[in-house]
Design a protein around this motif. Structure first.
Motif, PDB file in Angstrom:
ATOM      1  N   GLN A 101       6.224 -47.125 -34.942  1.00  0.00           N
ATOM      2  CA  GLN A 101       5.635 -48.810 -35.614  1.00  0.00           C
ATOM      3  C   GLN A 101       7.098 -49.265 -36.792  1.00  0.00           C
ATOM      4  OE1 GLN A 101       2.465 -47.102 -38.352  1.00  0.00           O
ATOM      5  NE2 GLN A 101       0.955 -48.253 -36.580  1.00  0.00           N
ATOM      6  N   THR A 102       7.549 -50.057 -36.627  1.00  0.00           N
ATOM      7  CA  THR A 102       8.471 -50.648 -37.111  1.00  0.00           C
ATOM      8  C   THR A 102       7.917 -52.026 -38.352  1.00  0.00           C
ATOM      9  OG1 THR A 102       8.910 -52.651 -35.556  1.00  0.00           O
ATOM     10  CG2 THR A 102      10.372 -49.917 -35.206  1.00  0.00           C
ATOM     11  N   THR A 103       8.664 -52.566 -39.380  1.00  0.00           N
ATOM     12  CA  THR A 103       8.851 -53.784 -39.816  1.00  0.00           C
ATOM     13  C   THR A 103      10.089 -53.390 -40.529  1.00  0.00           C
ATOM     14  OG1 THR A 103       7.220 -54.242 -41.569  1.00  0.00           O
ATOM     15  CG2 THR A 103       7.980 -51.916 -42.213  1.00  0.00           C
ATOM     16  N   ALA A 104       9.882 -55.444 -40.929  1.00  0.00           N
ATOM     17  CA  ALA A 104      10.416 -56.357 -42.472  1.00  0.00           C
ATOM     18  C   ALA A 104      10.379 -55.929 -43.670  1.00  0.00           C
ATOM     19  CB  ALA A 104      11.628 -56.837 -41.835  1.00  0.00           C
ATOM     20  N   ALA A 105      10.961 -54.982 -44.711  1.00  0.00           N
ATOM     21  CA  ALA A 105      10.360 -55.091 -45.733  1.00  0.00           C
ATOM     22  C   ALA A 105      11.265 -55.411 -46.505  1.00  0.00           C
ATOM     23  CB  ALA A 105       9.423 -53.417 -45.838  1.00  0.00           C
ATOM     24  N   SER A 106      10.828 -56.556 -47.638  1.00  0.00           N
ATOM     25  CA  SER A 106      11.657 -56.763 -48.835  1.00  0.00           C
ATOM     26  C   SER A 106      10.710 -56.798 -49.748  1.00  0.00           C
ATOM     27  CB  SER A 106      12.192 -58.056 -48.300  1.00  0.00           C
ATOM     28  OG  SER A 106      11.477 -58.995 -48.229  1.00  0.00           O
ATOM     29  N   GLY A 107       9.025 -56.579 -49.411  1.00  0.00           N
ATOM     30  CA  GLY A 107       7.850 -56.376 -50.457  1.00  0.00           C
ATOM     31  C   GLY A 107       6.865 -55.565 -50.220  1.00  0.00           C
ATOM     32  N   ALA A 108       5.999 -55.577 -51.011  1.00  0.00           N
ATOM     33  CA  ALA A 108       4.920 -54.860 -50.471  1.00  0.00           C
ATOM     34  C   ALA A 108       4.173 -55.268 -48.806  1.00  0.00           C
ATOM     35  CB  ALA A 108       3.653 -54.545 -50.884  1.00  0.00           C
ATOM     36  N   VAL A 109       3.796 -54.061 -47.642  1.00  0.00           N
ATOM     37  CA  VAL A 109       3.495 -53.753 -46.941  1.00  0.00           C
ATOM     38  C   VAL A 109       2.997 -52.453 -46.587  1.00  0.00           C
ATOM     39  CG1 VAL A 109       4.485 -53.560 -44.201  1.00  0.00           C
ATOM     40  CG2 VAL A 109       5.747 -55.261 -46.143  1.00  0.00           C
ATOM     41  N   THR A 110       1.833 -52.854 -45.813  1.00  0.00           N
ATOM     42  CA  THR A 110       0.996 -52.011 -45.064  1.00  0.00           C
ATOM     43  C   THR A 110       0.812 -52.533 -43.616  1.00  0.00           C
ATOM     44  OG1 THR A 110      -0.293 -51.530 -47.299  1.00  0.00           O
ATOM     45  CG2 THR A 110      -1.574 -50.395 -45.534  1.00  0.00           C
ATOM     46  N   LEU A 111       1.125 -50.774 -42.942  1.00  0.00           N
ATOM     47  CA  LEU A 111       0.972 -50.560 -41.572  1.00  0.00           C
ATOM     48  C   LEU A 111      -0.354 -50.215 -41.721  1.00  0.00           C
ATOM     49  CD1 LEU A 111       4.991 -49.246 -40.725  1.00  0.00           C
ATOM     50  CD2 LEU A 111       3.898 -51.192 -40.977  1.00  0.00           C
ATOM     51  N   PRO A 112      -0.569 -50.345 -39.914  1.00  0.00           N
ATOM     52  CA  PRO A 112      -1.637 -49.808 -39.059  1.00  0.00           C
ATOM     53  C   PRO A 112      -1.658 -47.969 -39.389  1.00  0.00           C
ATOM     54  CG  PRO A 112      -0.686 -51.719 -37.631  1.00  0.00           C
ATOM     55  CD  PRO A 112       0.083 -51.191 -39.050  1.00  0.00           C
ATOM     56  N   TRP A 113      -3.544 -47.752 -39.146  1.00  0.00           N
ATOM     57  CA  TRP A 113      -3.609 -46.252 -39.454  1.00  0.00           C
ATOM     58  C   TRP A 113      -3.192 -45.776 -38.333  1.00  0.00           C
ATOM     59  CZ3 TRP A 113      -4.824 -43.619 -43.449  1.00  0.00           C
ATOM     60  CH2 TRP A 113      -5.182 -44.084 -43.892  1.00  0.00           C
ATOM     61  N   VAL A 114      -2.182 -44.906 -38.217  1.00  0.00           N
ATOM     62  CA  VAL A 114      -2.020 -44.011 -36.978  1.00  0.00           C
ATOM     63  C   VAL A 114      -3.738 -43.105 -36.601  1.00  0.00           C
ATOM     64  CG1 VAL A 114      -0.454 -42.594 -35.255  1.00  0.00           C
ATOM     65  CG2 VAL A 114       0.205 -44.246 -36.613  1.00  0.00           C
ATOM     66  N   PRO A 115      -4.067 -43.307 -35.141  1.00  0.00           N
ATOM     67  CA  PRO A 115      -5.096 -42.067 -35.390  1.00  0.00           C
ATOM     68  C   PRO A 115      -4.418 -41.109 -34.390  1.00  0.00           C
ATOM     69  CG  PRO A 115      -6.055 -43.911 -34.459  1.00  0.00           C
ATOM     70  CD  PRO A 115      -4.275 -44.719 -34.746  1.00  0.00           C
ATOM     71  N   LEU A 116      -4.799 -39.348 -35.153  1.00  0.00           N
ATOM     72  CA  LEU A 116      -4.317 -38.409 -34.394  1.00  0.00           C
ATOM     73  C   LEU A 116      -5.599 -38.039 -33.994  1.00  0.00           C
ATOM     74  CD1 LEU A 116      -3.051 -37.476 -37.992  1.00  0.00           C
ATOM     75  CD2 LEU A 116      -1.669 -38.473 -35.576  1.00  0.00           C
ATOM     76  N   ASN A 117      -5.526 -36.477 -33.172  1.00  0.00           N
ATOM     77  CA  ASN A 117      -6.223 -36.451 -31.900  1.00  0.00           C
ATOM     78  C   ASN A 117      -6.769 -35.514 -32.923  1.00  0.00           C
ATOM     79  OD1 ASN A 117      -7.804 -34.182 -30.425  1.00  0.00           O
ATOM     80  ND2 ASN A 117      -5.487 -34.390 -29.145  1.00  0.00           N
ATOM     81  N   ILE A 118      -8.306 -35.697 -33.468  1.00  0.00           N
ATOM     82  CA  ILE A 118      -8.768 -34.511 -33.589  1.00  0.00           C
ATOM     83  C   ILE A 118      -9.964 -33.365 -33.410  1.00  0.00           C
ATOM     84  CG2 ILE A 118      -8.727 -36.091 -36.161  1.00  0.00           C
ATOM     85  CD1 ILE A 118     -12.474 -36.140 -34.843  1.00  0.00           C
ATOM     86  N   HIS A 119      -9.429 -33.448 -32.424  1.00  0.00           N
ATOM     87  CA  HIS A 119      -9.725 -32.247 -30.523  1.00  0.00           C
ATOM     88  C   HIS A 119      -8.829 -30.871 -31.015  1.00  0.00           C
ATOM     89  CE1 HIS A 119     -13.568 -34.483 -31.388  1.00  0.00           C
ATOM     90  NE2 HIS A 119     -12.534 -35.561 -30.729  1.00  0.00           N
ATOM     91  N   ASP A 120      -7.894 -31.986 -31.495  1.00  0.00           N
ATOM     92  CA  ASP A 120      -6.833 -30.245 -31.479  1.00  0.00           C
ATOM     93  C   ASP A 120      -7.117 -29.055 -31.995  1.00  0.00           C
ATOM     94  OD1 ASP A 120      -4.382 -28.702 -30.444  1.00  0.00           O
ATOM     95  OD2 ASP A 120      -3.342 -30.420 -30.656  1.00  0.00           O
ATOM     96  N   GLU A 121      -6.601 -27.856 -31.823  1.00  0.00           N
ATOM     97  CA  GLU A 121      -6.813 -26.817 -32.330  1.00  0.00           C
ATOM     98  C   GLU A 121      -6.080 -26.556 -33.791  1.00  0.00           C
ATOM     99  OE1 GLU A 121      -7.748 -23.444 -30.754  1.00  0.00           O
ATOM    100  OE2 GLU A 121      -9.117 -23.962 -28.370  1.00  0.00           O
ATOM    101  N   ASN A 122      -4.556 -26.270 -32.959  1.00  0.00           N
ATOM    102  CA  ASN A 122      -3.976 -26.434 -33.878  1.00  0.00           C
ATOM    103  C   ASN A 122      -2.591 -27.374 -34.429  1.00  0.00           C
ATOM    104  OD1 ASN A 122      -4.674 -23.580 -34.930  1.00  0.00           O
ATOM    105  ND2 ASN A 122      -3.914 -23.028 -33.008  1.00  0.00           N
ATOM    106  N   PRO A 123      -3.546 -28.291 -34.663  1.00  0.00           N
ATOM    107  CA  PRO A 123      -2.387 -29.323 -34.565  1.00  0.00           C
ATOM    108  C   PRO A 123      -1.572 -29.347 -35.822  1.00  0.00           C
ATOM    109  CG  PRO A 123      -3.947 -30.508 -35.871  1.00  0.00           C
ATOM    110  CD  PRO A 123      -4.532 -28.638 -35.178  1.00  0.00           C
TER     111      PRO A 123
END
Length: 108
Positions: free
Chosen positions: A7-29
């Protein structure tokens, strides 16, 4: 299955990037994240994670702050706990910042 997001952004103040979902079914992530910054400024940010189901539209993810610090250069870390999602929250920035937030999740 690996998860890789940039994800990329230009920041000169407050910014919240979107969530990145992770694979919760992986045994040893392994979840690694990195920040790369170009420009003449610095920024203060949190790396948030959640244990909530990111793919359930009825769930509002509870954000847990993992890392809070001021970044002036490229940084890379590995998470040491389970997570179902990760995001970058920039709380303050000075100067001109172009930021790339990379997330890589691999199994064993």
């Amino acid at each position: 299955m690996p998860v890789q997001v940039i994800q990329t952004t230009a920041a000169s103040g407050a910014v919240t990037l979107p969530w990145v979902p992770l694979n919760i079914h992986d045994e040893n992530p392994r979840v690694q994240w990195s920040l790369n910054k170009t420009g003449n400024g610095t920024f203060t940010a949190n790396i948030d994670y959640t244990l909530d189901d990111m793919l359930d539209a009825d769930v509002s993810a509870l954000a847990i702050a993992d890392t809070a610090e001021t970044f002036a250069a490229a940084t890379a870390r590995e998470m040491s706990h389970p997570a179902s999602g990760i995001r970058l929250v920039i709380s303050a920035a000075s100067g001109n910042n172009q930021i790339a937030f990379r997330v890589l999740q691999t199994g064993t």
